[in-house]
Design an enzyme around this catalytic site. Structure first.
Site, PDB file in Angstrom:
ATOM      1  N   LYS A 104      17.596  43.973   0.251  1.00 16.67           N
ATOM      2  CA  LYS A 104      16.529  44.338  -0.363  1.00 16.67           C
ATOM      3  C   LYS A 104      16.126  45.746  -0.016  1.00 16.67           C
ATOM      4  CE  LYS A 104      14.160  40.019  -1.038  1.00 16.67           C
ATOM      5  NZ  LYS A 104      13.536  39.035  -0.509  1.00 16.67           N
ATOM      6  N   ASP A 124      25.936  31.374  -0.455  1.00 13.39           N
ATOM      7  CA  ASP A 124      24.278  31.239   0.304  1.00 13.39           C
ATOM      8  C   ASP A 124      24.332  29.742   0.884  1.00 13.39           C
ATOM      9  OD1 ASP A 124      22.123  31.886   0.924  1.00 13.39           O
ATOM     10  OD2 ASP A 124      21.260  32.400  -1.091  1.00 13.39           O
ATOM     11  N   GLY A 130      16.325  32.275  -7.779  1.00 13.86           N
ATOM     12  CA  GLY A 130      15.801  33.867  -7.804  1.00 13.86           C
ATOM     13  C   GLY A 130      16.795  34.560  -7.039  1.00 13.86           C
ATOM     14  N   ASP A 176       0.905  -1.287  -0.039  1.00 15.25           N
ATOM     15  CA  ASP A 176      -0.097  -0.110  -0.086  1.00 15.25           C
ATOM     16  C   ASP A 176       0.838   1.172  -0.017  1.00 15.25           C
ATOM     17  OD1 ASP A 176       1.181  -0.059   2.607  1.00 15.25           O
ATOM     18  OD2 ASP A 176      -0.969  -0.137   3.560  1.00 15.25           O
ATOM     19  N   HIS A 222      19.673  26.357   8.154  1.00 16.47           N
ATOM     20  CA  HIS A 222      19.430  27.677   7.549  1.00 16.47           C
ATOM     21  C   HIS A 222      19.714  28.639   8.866  1.00 16.47           C
ATOM     22  CE1 HIS A 222      17.683  30.816   5.313  1.00 16.47           C
ATOM     23  NE2 HIS A 222      16.764  30.863   6.292  1.00 16.47           N
TER      24      HIS A 222
HETATM   25  C1  R5P Z   1      17.056  32.511   2.240  1.00 16.60           C
HETATM   26  O1  R5P Z   1      17.156  33.080   3.434  1.00 16.60           O
HETATM   27  C2  R5P Z   1      17.939  31.600   1.832  1.00 16.60           C
HETATM   28  O2  R5P Z   1      19.392  31.601   2.581  1.00 16.60           O
HETATM   29  C3  R5P Z   1      18.293  31.343   0.331  1.00 16.60           C
HETATM   30  O3  R5P Z   1      18.633  32.593  -0.237  1.00 16.60           O
HETATM   31  C4  R5P Z   1      16.753  31.057  -0.241  1.00 16.60           C
HETATM   32  O4  R5P Z   1      16.021  30.264   0.281  1.00 16.60           O
HETATM   33  C5  R5P Z   1      17.142  30.792  -1.703  1.00 16.60           C
HETATM   34  O5  R5P Z   1      15.965  30.525  -2.349  1.00 16.60           O
HETATM   35  P1  R5P Z   1      15.751  30.721  -3.973  1.00 16.60           P
HETATM   36  O6  R5P Z   1      16.912  30.168  -4.927  1.00 16.60           O
HETATM   37  O7  R5P Z   1      14.295  30.320  -4.191  1.00 16.60           O
HETATM   38  O8  R5P Z   1      15.896  32.363  -4.058  1.00 16.60           O
END
Ligand code: R5P
Length: 320
Positions: A197, A225, A232, A41, A134
Site C-alpha cells: 500500500k 494469501d 478486495g 430454545d 493469521h
Molecule cells: C490480511 O492481512 C489478510 O492476510 C488477507 O489479505 C485479508 O484478510 C483478506 O481480506 P479481503 O479478502 O477482505 O481483502
C-alpha cells in the site's frame, strides 16, 4: 484389559464442516462422532456417545461461518471431554476465527483471538492444531502447545498441475512475504514480487493506492494469501499486476471465506484462477464458481493427527 498408553483415540466434530471431518476420519479409519444437537430454545447440547477415559480426543471444528456459535460448540465439546476423563484433548481448528484481531492496534480494543484461544485452554484443551493461523505469534496466547500447519502442502499439487513456466510468486501485502518465500521455494519459482500500500500524497493524502516490487512483465504470477474474505485484497493486487504486464495471475489462498460480494469481485477481476482449500466448508456457489478450484486439507490434518499420537515430528514436511 490393562490400559495402555495409546488406548484408542476418538474423533469428534461440531457442525461447522462435517464433510471435512468425515474425510479426516475416513483416512484415519475411525468412526466420526457428531455430539451436537440443540435444545428447544436454541442452546447447544453436547452428548458424547462413547467412553473417553484414557483416550486421546481430536475435536474438529473450524470457526467459520457463524464463528461465535461454532466457538461455543467447540469449547463445550472440550469441556465435555475433559469432564469425561479424556487423556489428551486436541482442538483441531483448521480455520481459527478472530485470528485477524491479534493485537491491540488502537486504544480500547480487545485482542479477540487471544480471548478465543484462552477459552479453549480454560475449557480443558491440551493442544491446539490450526492451519495457516493469521500470525504465528498467536501460538504464544496459550500455555498449551499450539501446532500450526501450512495449507500450501495441500495446494501444491494443484498449482504444479498447471505446469507454469517462468512463475513469480507474489504477496498481496507486505505481511505475507514469508508465505510467498515459502511457496516460491516449494515451486522453484523464478522470483518474488510484493504488492504494498502506498499513500499517494499528490492525489489525496487519505487514499491508499498500490505499488509493487518485483519483475512480473510477461510472467505467470501466483498471488498467495492466508485467506480470502471480501476478495478486495487479491482482486486489487491482481488487477495491478495484470495492468503492469503479468501474463496470468492465479491466487492460492488457504481459507476461502468469500464474504459479501467476494465471488462477484473475483469474477469481475483480472484473476484467472483461484485455488483454495476446504478448511472452511465451501458453499455450492463456491464449488461451482468457474474460477475456483478446491484442494482438501484432510490428508494433511489426518497425517498431523497420526503423528501427534505417535510422537513423531510434525515440523518435518508439514511446516514450511
Ligand atoms: C490480511 O492481512 C489478510 O492476510 C488477507 O489479505 C485479508 O484478510 C483478506 O481480506 P479481503 O479478502 O477482505 O481483502
Amino acid at each position: 484389559m490393562p490400559l495402555t498408553k495409546h488406548n484408542g483415540f476418538i474423533v469428534l466434530t461440531g457442525t461447522s464442516n462435517i464433510p471435512l471431518a468425515q474425510k479426516i476420519a475416513k483416512i484415519l479409519k475411525k468412526q466420526l462422532d457428531e455430539p451436537i444437537s440443540f435444545f428447544p430454545d436454541g442452546e447447544i447440547r453436547v452428548r458424547i456417545p462413547n467412553n473417553l477415559r484414557q483416550r486421546d480426543i481430536f475435536i474438529i471444528q473450524p470457526t467459520f461461518p457463524k464463528g461465535n456459535d461454532h466457538v461455543m460448540q467447540l469449547v463445550f465439546m472440550v469441556d465435555a471431554a475433559r469432564r469425561a476423563s479424556a487423556r489428551e484433548i486436541t482442538a483441531v481448528v483448521p480455520y481459527f476465527g478472530y485470528s485477524r484481531q491479534d493485537r491491540k492496534e488502537m486504544p480500547r480494543v480487545p485482542i479477540s483471538s487471544s480471548v478465543v484461544a484462552r477459552m479453549m485452554e480454560e475449557a480443558g484443551a491440551n493442544r491446539i492444531l490450526t492451519i495457516d493461523i493469521h500470525s504465528e505469534q498467536q501460538q504464544g496466547f496459550t500455555k498449551i502447545p499450539w501446532d500450526n500447519l501450512y495449507g500450501s502442502y495441500a495446494l501444491l499439487p494443484l498449482i504444479k498441475s498447471r505446469k507454469l513456466k517462468d512463475l513469480v510468486v507474489a504477496s498481496p501485502d507486505s505481511g505475507g512475504v514469508k508465505r510467498a518465500t515459502g511457496f516460491s521455494k516449494l515451486l522453484n519459482a523464478t522470483g518474488i514480487a510484493i504488492v504494498y500500500k502506498l499513500r499517494d500524497i499528490n492525489i489525496n493524502d487519505k487514499l491508499d493506492t498500490l505499488g509493487f516490487i518485483g519483475e512480473i512483465k510477461g510472467k505467470h504470477v501466483l498471488l498467495v494469501d492466508d485467506m480470502i474474505s471480501t476478495g478486495g485484497t487479491i482482486a486489487n493486487a491482481a488487477n495491478l499486476l495484470k495492468e503492469k504486464g503479468a501474463k496470468s495471475v492465479r491466487v492460492a489462498a488457504v481459507h476461502g471465506l468469500f464474504t459479501g460480494s467476494a465471488l462477484q469481485n473475483i469474477a469481475g477481476s483480472a484473476i484467472d484462477e483461484v485455488f483454495i482449500t476446504d478448511t472452511v466448508l465451501p458453499s455450492e456457489e463456491v464449488r461451482k464458481h468457474p474460477k475456483i478450484t478446491i484442494a482438501s486439507v484432510a490428508p494433511l490434518l489426518a497425517e498431523a493427527i497420526r503423528r501427534i499420537r505417535t510422537g513423531e515430528s510434525i515440523s518435518k514436511d508439514l511446516i514450511l
